[in-house]
Write an enzyme that holds these catalytic residues in place. Sequence first.
Site, mmCIF file in Angstrom:
data_model
loop_
_atom_site.group_PDB
_atom_site.id
_atom_site.type_symbol
_atom_site.label_atom_id
_atom_site.label_comp_id
_atom_site.label_asym_id
_atom_site.label_seq_id
_atom_site.Cartn_x
_atom_site.Cartn_y
_atom_site.Cartn_z
ATOM 1 N N GLU A 177 0.825 -1.222 0.000
ATOM 2 C CA GLU A 177 0.000 0.000 0.000
ATOM 3 C C GLU A 177 0.854 1.265 0.000
ATOM 4 O O GLU A 177 1.215 1.779 1.055
ATOM 5 C CB GLU A 177 -0.939 0.010 1.223
ATOM 6 C CG GLU A 177 -1.870 1.221 1.208
ATOM 7 C CD GLU A 177 -2.765 1.326 2.443
ATOM 8 O OE1 GLU A 177 -2.531 0.615 3.430
ATOM 9 O OE2 GLU A 177 -3.700 2.150 2.413
ATOM 10 N N LYS A 219 -2.670 -2.037 -3.028
ATOM 11 C CA LYS A 219 -3.702 -1.160 -2.445
ATOM 12 C C LYS A 219 -3.248 0.272 -2.699
ATOM 13 O O LYS A 219 -2.144 0.657 -2.314
ATOM 14 C CB LYS A 219 -3.841 -1.448 -0.945
ATOM 15 C CG LYS A 219 -4.823 -0.529 -0.240
ATOM 16 C CD LYS A 219 -5.288 -1.117 1.078
ATOM 17 C CE LYS A 219 -6.092 -0.095 1.861
ATOM 18 N NZ LYS A 219 -6.766 -0.666 3.013
HETATM 19 P P1 13P Z 1 -8.753 4.567 4.431
HETATM 20 O O1 13P Z 1 -9.771 3.828 3.605
HETATM 21 O O2 13P Z 1 -9.343 5.258 5.616
HETATM 22 O O3 13P Z 1 -7.856 5.406 3.608
HETATM 23 O O4 13P Z 1 -7.804 3.461 5.086
HETATM 24 C C1 13P Z 1 -7.284 2.480 4.309
HETATM 25 C C2 13P Z 1 -6.152 1.853 5.012
HETATM 26 O O5 13P Z 1 -6.157 0.662 5.224
HETATM 27 C C3 13P Z 1 -5.031 2.683 5.441
HETATM 28 O O6 13P Z 1 -3.921 1.867 5.677
#
Ligand code: 13P
Length: 348
Positions: A177, A219
């Site tokens: 991510e 992600k």
């Molecule tokens: P948000 O959907 O609030 O951006 O969070 C996603 C997430 O897993 C952050 O690490």
Amino acid sequence: MNEQRLHSTALELMVAQKGLLAMDESIPTCDARFKALGIEQTVDMRRSYRELLITTPDMNAAISGVILCAESFNQSRRDGKSFVQLLSDANIIAGIKVDAGTKDMAGFHGEKVTLGLDGLRERLQSYASKGARFAKWRAVFTMGPFTPSQACLDSNAQQLALYAALCQECGLVPIVEPETLMTGSHTMQKCASVTELVLETVFHHLYLQRVFLEGLILKINMALPGSEAALPTSADDIAVCTVKTLLRRVPACLPGIAFLSGGQTPEQATQRLNAINKTYSGHNASVPWPLTFSFSRALQQPVLAAWSGESDNVITAQQILEHRLRCNQMALRGEYLPQMEDTAVHEF
Ligand code: 13P
């Protein structure tokens, strides 16, 4: 590394018409959200809230996997059944956030590096032995006239790649991510070009680290205008710009991509996810990967507000979560309509 197993877990997570529930907020983040709503900030309140989320009826109709934090990974329902077991009983795959959060990057004012590699192999082995099948690590990039710097990009991308390789060695599918933050007044196009640079750097390091791409999930943020941007941008424009960015930099062999919500309102996140899938997925698919959601705030915000720490509100809060999940599921089909915000769950 068991490539076949990693690939099939990734495909299970990316199964059609399901997304991921991110509920892996760190203790300080969770406490800050509790504090803002006047909820007591204790271990048991956090446990109760997470029990509410995990025990929401029929969650597996729209959710393939749930991302837990270390605290909730080891917690249980009031009757003693562990959260991990409850998820497994509901046919939902349990995942674990394993980064140790972001810290200021020395020498680079305003930029962050994500920590957590120390002892990671042992932690991953332990989580895998207790039922986790995937993991998550988040890096963040801030946008400014001189950021993100190459040093910040390389440092975070290298750590993401080392984390991903360790996950795969331990049999866990890594969710990688790299988030370009929404904070600022930049345009959508600026966000897209920075996201492109981030993806280019991350996939370069994943390649160098010999990460098995068919056993990994990306992600990522949508290409969005900054939170203080002057002009509104339509969901259709965001969809086109987001997918164009991904097509340029994400290998086709990836099993799937999940969007974070990143500070969008729940309705905005759903509407934009819908525009993306309506234009690019389904019958006329013109992208090589499923495009789903892995939202935290955009799923949880109204649920937490409805609960507000009161046990009498649990059922109402769970109904709100169920409703958000249905709306997002419609968005995965490209069939979400704004009036569904007022549609009762049983009428979907
Ligand atoms: P948000 O959907 O609030 O951006 O969070 C996603 C997430 O897993 C952050 O690490």
